[in-house]
Design an enzyme around this catalytic site. Structure first.
Site, mmCIF file in Angstrom:
data_model
loop_
_atom_site.group_PDB
_atom_site.id
_atom_site.type_symbol
_atom_site.label_atom_id
_atom_site.label_comp_id
_atom_site.label_asym_id
_atom_site.label_seq_id
_atom_site.Cartn_x
_atom_site.Cartn_y
_atom_site.Cartn_z
ATOM 1 N N SER A 80 -18.174 64.326 -50.212
ATOM 2 C CA SER A 80 -18.004 63.154 -49.353
ATOM 3 C C SER A 80 -16.829 62.345 -49.865
ATOM 4 O O SER A 80 -16.669 62.153 -51.071
ATOM 5 C CB SER A 80 -19.262 62.287 -49.344
ATOM 6 O OG SER A 80 -19.024 61.075 -48.641
ATOM 7 N N TYR A 128 -26.798 58.484 -53.378
ATOM 8 C CA TYR A 128 -26.065 59.408 -52.511
ATOM 9 C C TYR A 128 -24.678 59.670 -53.088
ATOM 10 O O TYR A 128 -24.231 60.825 -53.171
ATOM 11 C CB TYR A 128 -25.940 58.828 -51.109
ATOM 12 C CG TYR A 128 -25.137 59.699 -50.169
ATOM 13 C CD1 TYR A 128 -25.701 60.822 -49.580
ATOM 14 C CD2 TYR A 128 -23.805 59.392 -49.870
ATOM 15 C CE1 TYR A 128 -24.973 61.629 -48.720
ATOM 16 C CE2 TYR A 128 -23.064 60.192 -49.009
ATOM 17 C CZ TYR A 128 -23.645 61.307 -48.437
ATOM 18 O OH TYR A 128 -22.917 62.105 -47.598
#
Length: 233
Positions: A95, A108
């Site tokens: 990400s 996350y």
């Protein structure tokens, strides 16, 4: 999903990346049907939103078990097959958010940072076997991940952070805007890169990906300033 089920070009198979039995069953069935595995894309992930000091332990375990350990489970399942053929490609989904960690997304972000490190090592370890390893760091891609994140944390009770409850929920939807890159566009762009004879070690695409890549090289005080502004809306 129904369209894929009716398309003879696709073979859909249920897979739970946190289950060893599901992993073995899926890989065995794919090899039996097609005789080989050319590309493994580790794309399974869950979002986890909330203050690290008060996140439920179960939510953190689920995030790491899926986002981090799910990839090595699948890698260990397919590498012997690829190594025997001296050919294969492995893609791990990171990400671009790791370029600038923001409040309420510590777990996350940490899971995706781990994927980046894991991929860098794996690329070197598997080169001898003719296996290419790539990490894709998406920007903001349209998906259902935000709704799932809010649902998973809906039972959490914030004590110290109760005044921030609405802001925490807003963080879950940070990547879901009207201008977020459609999933099919992201998939098409990713496929175009992966089908090259010599795919890059890293690539990023999607909304915010370019600006986030630039911010990554900025000093921490600047990143913190930008993150605070984003969180204030």
């Amino acid at each position: 999903m129904r369209d894929l089920e009716n398309d003879s070009r696709f073979f859909l198979h249920e897979l739970d990346v946190v289950s060893d039995d599901s992993k073995k069953n899926c890989v065995a069935n794919v090899i039996e049907k097609f005789g080989r595995i050319d590309i493994l894309v580790n794309n399974a992930e869950v979002q986890c939103v909330g203050p690290l000091a008060e996140l439920p332990w179960s939510a953190m375990e689920q995030t790491f078990n899926t986002n981090v350990l799910g990839a090595p489970r699948m890698i260990q399942a397919v590498v012997p097959h690829m190594a025997a053929r001296k050919k294969g490609k492995i893609v791990n989904t990171g990400s671009i958010s790791v370029a600038m960690p923001t409040p309420w997304a510590a777990v996350y972000g940490a899971s995706k940072a781990t994927i980046l490190s894991l991929t860098d090592t794996l690329r070197l370890e598997l080169r001898h076997f003719g296996i290419h390893v790539t990490v894709v760091a998406p920007g903001a891609i349209k998906s259902n991940i935000a709704n799932s994140a809010v649902a998973n944390c809906s039972t959490a009770e914030w004590n110290l952070y109760e005044p921030f409850e609405d802001i925490i929920k807003e963080r879950a939807y940070l990547s879901q805007t009207p201008k977020s890159t459609p999933a099919d566009v992201f998939a098409r762009d990713t496929l175009a890169v992966l089908l090259k004879n010599n795919p890059p070690a890293w690539f990023t695409t999607g909304q915010f990906s370019t600006i986030m890549a630039i911010i990554y090289h900025m000093p921490n005080w600047f990143k913190d300033f930008v993150a605070r502004r984003i969180m204030k809306g």
